[in-house]
Design a protein around this motif. Structure first.
Motif, PDB file in Angstrom:
ATOM      1  N   MET A   1       0.845  -0.755  -0.256  1.00 23.47           N
ATOM      2  CA  MET A   1       0.445  -0.009  -0.209  1.00 23.47           C
ATOM      3  C   MET A   1       0.973   1.585   0.246  1.00 23.47           C
ATOM      4  SD  MET A   1      -3.146   1.626   0.212  1.00 23.47           S
ATOM      5  CE  MET A   1      -3.980   0.405   0.956  1.00 23.47           C
ATOM      6  N   GLU A   2       1.816   0.934   0.577  1.00 27.03           N
ATOM      7  CA  GLU A   2       2.746   2.245   0.695  1.00 27.03           C
ATOM      8  C   GLU A   2       3.682   2.360  -0.295  1.00 27.03           C
ATOM      9  OE1 GLU A   2       5.708   2.531   4.538  1.00 27.03           O
ATOM     10  OE2 GLU A   2       3.569   1.885   5.849  1.00 27.03           O
ATOM     11  N   LYS A   3       3.754   1.794  -0.939  1.00 24.71           N
ATOM     12  CA  LYS A   3       4.404   2.037  -2.648  1.00 24.71           C
ATOM     13  C   LYS A   3       3.466   2.301  -3.228  1.00 24.71           C
ATOM     14  CE  LYS A   3       6.302  -1.210  -5.883  1.00 24.71           C
ATOM     15  NZ  LYS A   3       6.777  -2.746  -6.493  1.00 24.71           N
ATOM     16  N   SER A   4       2.391   2.041  -3.364  1.00 23.73           N
ATOM     17  CA  SER A   4       1.160   2.695  -4.137  1.00 23.73           C
ATOM     18  C   SER A   4       0.738   4.034  -4.422  1.00 23.73           C
ATOM     19  CB  SER A   4       0.246   1.887  -4.807  1.00 23.73           C
ATOM     20  OG  SER A   4      -0.731   1.531  -2.963  1.00 23.73           O
ATOM     21  N   ILE A   5       0.700   4.458  -3.124  1.00 30.82           N
ATOM     22  CA  ILE A   5       0.737   5.744  -2.972  1.00 30.82           C
ATOM     23  C   ILE A   5       1.799   6.364  -2.586  1.00 30.82           C
ATOM     24  CG2 ILE A   5       0.875   7.042  -0.446  1.00 30.82           C
ATOM     25  CD1 ILE A   5      -1.612   5.137   0.970  1.00 30.82           C
ATOM     26  N   SER A   6       2.699   5.936  -2.653  1.00 30.60           N
ATOM     27  CA  SER A   6       4.120   6.312  -2.622  1.00 30.60           C
ATOM     28  C   SER A   6       4.950   7.539  -4.417  1.00 30.60           C
ATOM     29  CB  SER A   6       5.288   6.468  -2.196  1.00 30.60           C
ATOM     30  OG  SER A   6       6.797   7.373  -2.738  1.00 30.60           O
ATOM     31  N   TRP A   7       4.310   6.013  -4.627  1.00 23.57           N
ATOM     32  CA  TRP A   7       4.085   5.843  -6.696  1.00 23.57           C
ATOM     33  C   TRP A   7       3.618   6.786  -6.789  1.00 23.57           C
ATOM     34  CZ3 TRP A   7       0.316   5.607  -9.876  1.00 23.57           C
ATOM     35  CH2 TRP A   7       1.452   5.634 -11.758  1.00 23.57           C
ATOM     36  N   LEU A   8       2.123   7.218  -6.361  1.00 25.71           N
ATOM     37  CA  LEU A   8       0.960   8.181  -7.410  1.00 25.71           C
ATOM     38  C   LEU A   8       1.383   9.540  -7.032  1.00 25.71           C
ATOM     39  CD1 LEU A   8      -2.035   8.285  -8.900  1.00 25.71           C
ATOM     40  CD2 LEU A   8      -2.681   7.758  -7.018  1.00 25.71           C
ATOM     41  N   GLU A   9       1.633   9.620  -5.775  1.00 28.90           N
ATOM     42  CA  GLU A   9       2.411  11.559  -5.362  1.00 28.90           C
ATOM     43  C   GLU A   9       3.179  11.568  -5.676  1.00 28.90           C
ATOM     44  OE1 GLU A   9       2.860  10.328  -0.800  1.00 28.90           O
ATOM     45  OE2 GLU A   9       0.254  11.026  -0.520  1.00 28.90           O
ATOM     46  N   LYS A  10       4.083  10.746  -6.522  1.00 28.82           N
ATOM     47  CA  LYS A  10       5.209  10.974  -7.381  1.00 28.82           C
ATOM     48  C   LYS A  10       5.153  11.180  -8.782  1.00 28.82           C
ATOM     49  CE  LYS A  10      10.026   9.916  -8.560  1.00 28.82           C
ATOM     50  NZ  LYS A  10      11.497   8.878  -8.647  1.00 28.82           N
ATOM     51  N   LEU A  11       3.889  10.533  -9.245  1.00 26.74           N
ATOM     52  CA  LEU A  11       3.561  10.929 -10.682  1.00 26.74           C
ATOM     53  C   LEU A  11       3.097  12.104 -10.890  1.00 26.74           C
ATOM     54  CD1 LEU A  11       2.969   9.959 -13.123  1.00 26.74           C
ATOM     55  CD2 LEU A  11       0.611   9.470 -12.675  1.00 26.74           C
ATOM     56  N   LEU A  12       2.150  12.437  -9.316  1.00 24.84           N
ATOM     57  CA  LEU A  12       1.656  13.566  -9.376  1.00 24.84           C
ATOM     58  C   LEU A  12       2.414  14.910  -9.102  1.00 24.84           C
ATOM     59  CD1 LEU A  12      -1.234  12.653  -7.235  1.00 24.84           C
ATOM     60  CD2 LEU A  12      -1.349  13.720  -9.165  1.00 24.84           C
ATOM     61  N   THR A  13       3.402  15.063  -8.499  1.00 25.21           N
ATOM     62  CA  THR A  13       4.119  15.802  -8.252  1.00 25.21           C
ATOM     63  C   THR A  13       5.279  15.839  -9.351  1.00 25.21           C
ATOM     64  OG1 THR A  13       5.386  15.405  -5.812  1.00 25.21           O
ATOM     65  CG2 THR A  13       6.623  16.444  -7.499  1.00 25.21           C
TER      66      THR A  13
END
Length: 165
Positions: A1-13
Motif C-alpha cells: 500500500m505504501e509503495k502505491s501511495i508513494s508512486w502516485l504522489e510522485k507521479l502527481l509531483t
C-alpha cells in the motif's frame, strides 16, 4: 500500500501537482486497492485535468499504476488499483450500474440486442461483469476503438461478429 501511495504522489509531483494520496484495501480476499487523491490542495481546473474528458486521463493514470506497480511481481502478489478523485469513480460506477440494469431490462423485455456506446475499455469490462449476473443474457464487444461498444443480448442467440473482451 505504501509503495502505491508513494508512486502516485510522485507521479502527481512530476505533473507539477502537490496532493496527498490515501489508500484502502477493498477486500481481504482479492487484494485490490482504492487510491484516493486528496483534492484540498488542487484547483478545480487541476482536478478536471486529472479526470480528463469522460475520465480518460484518470483511466490512463490508473492503467499506468496497474502496469507499473505490478511489474516484476509474482501473479499471487499482483494487485488491482483503482484511482479515485473527487468522487468520480464512485459516481461513474453508480451510473454504469444503472446503465447495465436498464440495458438488461430492455433486452429481457423485448428480446432484441441493445448496444451501449461511449464506454472506455475499463468501463466495458465493468459492465460485462455487472451483466454476468444475468444468466439469460450475454455480452460482448463489437467494433474497433474508438467506436468499440458493448452489446447485450439474450443468451444463445447467434452473432458471427462477436468479439469477447
Amino acid at each position: 500500500m505504501e509503495k502505491s501511495i508513494s508512486w502516485l504522489e510522485k507521479l502527481l509531483t512530476l505533473q507539477g501537482l502537490k496532493a496527498d494520496v490515501s489508500g484502502e484495501q477493498m477486500t481481504e480476499d482479492d487484494g485490490s486497492y482504492w487510491l484516493t487523491i486528496d483534492t484540498s490542495s488542487l484547483s478545480e481546473a487541476e482536478v478536471d485535468s486529472l479526470i480528463g474528458d469522460r475520465g480518460q486521463v484518470l483511466d490512463s493514470i490508473q492503467y499506468l499504476a496497474n502496469i507499473t506497480l505490478n511489474i516484476g511481481q509474482n501473479e499471487d502478489e499482483q494487485r488491482a488499483y483503482t484511482i479515485e478523485i473527487n468522487g468520480y469513480r464512485e459516481k461513474r460506477q453508480a451510473e454504469l450500474k444503472t446503465l447495465a440494469e436498464e440495458a438488461a431490462q430492455q433486452v429481457i423485455a423485448n428480446g432484441q440486442e441493445h448496444e451501449i456506446k461511449g464506454l472506455s475499455s475499463a468501463e466495458r469490462r465493468h459492465v460485462h461483469g455487472l451483466l454476468g449476473e444475468y444468466e439469460q443474457l450475454e455480452t460482448f464487444s463489437r467494433g474497433r476503438e474508438p467506436e468499440r461498444h458493448l452489446v447485450v443480448k439474450m443468451a444463445g442467440e447467434g452473432d458471427e461478429n462477436t468479439e469477447e473482451e
